[in-house]
Design a protein around this motif. Structure first.
Motif, PDB file in Angstrom:
ATOM      1  N   GLU A 137       3.364  12.944  -0.712  1.00  0.00           N
ATOM      2  CA  GLU A 137       3.230  12.832  -1.995  1.00  0.00           C
ATOM      3  C   GLU A 137       1.873  12.324  -2.200  1.00  0.00           C
ATOM      4  OE1 GLU A 137       6.463  11.071  -3.933  1.00  0.00           O
ATOM      5  OE2 GLU A 137       7.911  12.380  -2.947  1.00  0.00           O
ATOM      6  N   LYS A 138       0.704  12.391  -1.602  1.00  0.00           N
ATOM      7  CA  LYS A 138      -0.576  11.803  -1.948  1.00  0.00           C
ATOM      8  C   LYS A 138      -1.251  12.234  -3.176  1.00  0.00           C
ATOM      9  CE  LYS A 138      -1.806  10.747   3.042  1.00  0.00           C
ATOM     10  NZ  LYS A 138      -2.796  10.983   4.112  1.00  0.00           N
TER      11      LYS A 138
ATOM     12  N   GLY B 164      -7.236  -4.629  -5.910  1.00  0.00           N
ATOM     13  CA  GLY B 164      -6.553  -3.604  -6.365  1.00  0.00           C
ATOM     14  C   GLY B 164      -6.676  -2.151  -5.965  1.00  0.00           C
ATOM     15  N   VAL B 165      -7.940  -1.712  -6.178  1.00  0.00           N
ATOM     16  CA  VAL B 165      -8.367  -0.317  -5.540  1.00  0.00           C
ATOM     17  C   VAL B 165      -8.299  -0.127  -4.377  1.00  0.00           C
ATOM     18  CG1 VAL B 165     -10.291   1.160  -5.641  1.00  0.00           C
ATOM     19  CG2 VAL B 165      -9.822  -0.329  -7.685  1.00  0.00           C
ATOM     20  N   ILE B 166      -8.685  -1.374  -3.425  1.00  0.00           N
ATOM     21  CA  ILE B 166      -8.621  -1.141  -2.000  1.00  0.00           C
ATOM     22  C   ILE B 166      -7.059  -1.044  -1.496  1.00  0.00           C
ATOM     23  CG2 ILE B 166      -9.011  -2.230   0.335  1.00  0.00           C
ATOM     24  CD1 ILE B 166     -11.330  -0.915  -1.219  1.00  0.00           C
ATOM     25  N   THR B 167      -6.294  -1.956  -2.062  1.00  0.00           N
ATOM     26  CA  THR B 167      -4.766  -2.052  -1.668  1.00  0.00           C
ATOM     27  C   THR B 167      -3.989  -0.706  -2.044  1.00  0.00           C
ATOM     28  OG1 THR B 167      -4.951  -4.425  -2.072  1.00  0.00           O
ATOM     29  CG2 THR B 167      -2.965  -3.512  -1.876  1.00  0.00           C
TER      30      THR B 167
ATOM     31  N   ILE C 145      -5.214   2.040   0.470  1.00  0.00           N
ATOM     32  CA  ILE C 145      -4.520   2.016   1.643  1.00  0.00           C
ATOM     33  C   ILE C 145      -3.152   2.329   1.601  1.00  0.00           C
ATOM     34  CG2 ILE C 145      -3.873   0.108   3.431  1.00  0.00           C
ATOM     35  CD1 ILE C 145      -6.475  -1.121   2.791  1.00  0.00           C
ATOM     36  N   GLY C 146      -2.366   1.860   0.689  1.00  0.00           N
ATOM     37  CA  GLY C 146      -1.159   2.344   0.437  1.00  0.00           C
ATOM     38  C   GLY C 146      -0.690   3.619   0.329  1.00  0.00           C
TER      39      GLY C 146
END
Length: 67
Positions: free
Chosen positions: A38-39, A23-26, A29-30
């Motif tokens: 909007e990062k 979940g953290v990696i996804t 990456i998203g």
């Protein structure tokens, strides 16, 4: 019987750990690929909300560094 419970606990830890890590990696990456301008949306909003707050506690050595 003890071996069974040890195996069960290890599998449970691995499944939960891999799921959380995935979940953290996804999410990161998203944010990098699709975030565009909007990062730092939530960090900026938090900074605006807490702009006039009084600083409390120490020299800030434990303050989280964001972006």
């Amino acid at each position: 019987m003890v071996g069974y419970f040890i195996d069960l606990v290890l599998v449970a830890i691995f499944v939960i750990g891999i799921t959380a890590f995935n979940g953290v990696i996804t999410n990161s990456i998203g944010e990098k690929l699709f975030g565009r301008k909007e990062k730092s949306k939530f960090v900026d909003m938090s900074d605006r909300m807490t702009a006039n707050f009084n600083r409390v506690g120490g020299k800030g050595i434990y303050r989280k560094k964001t972006y």
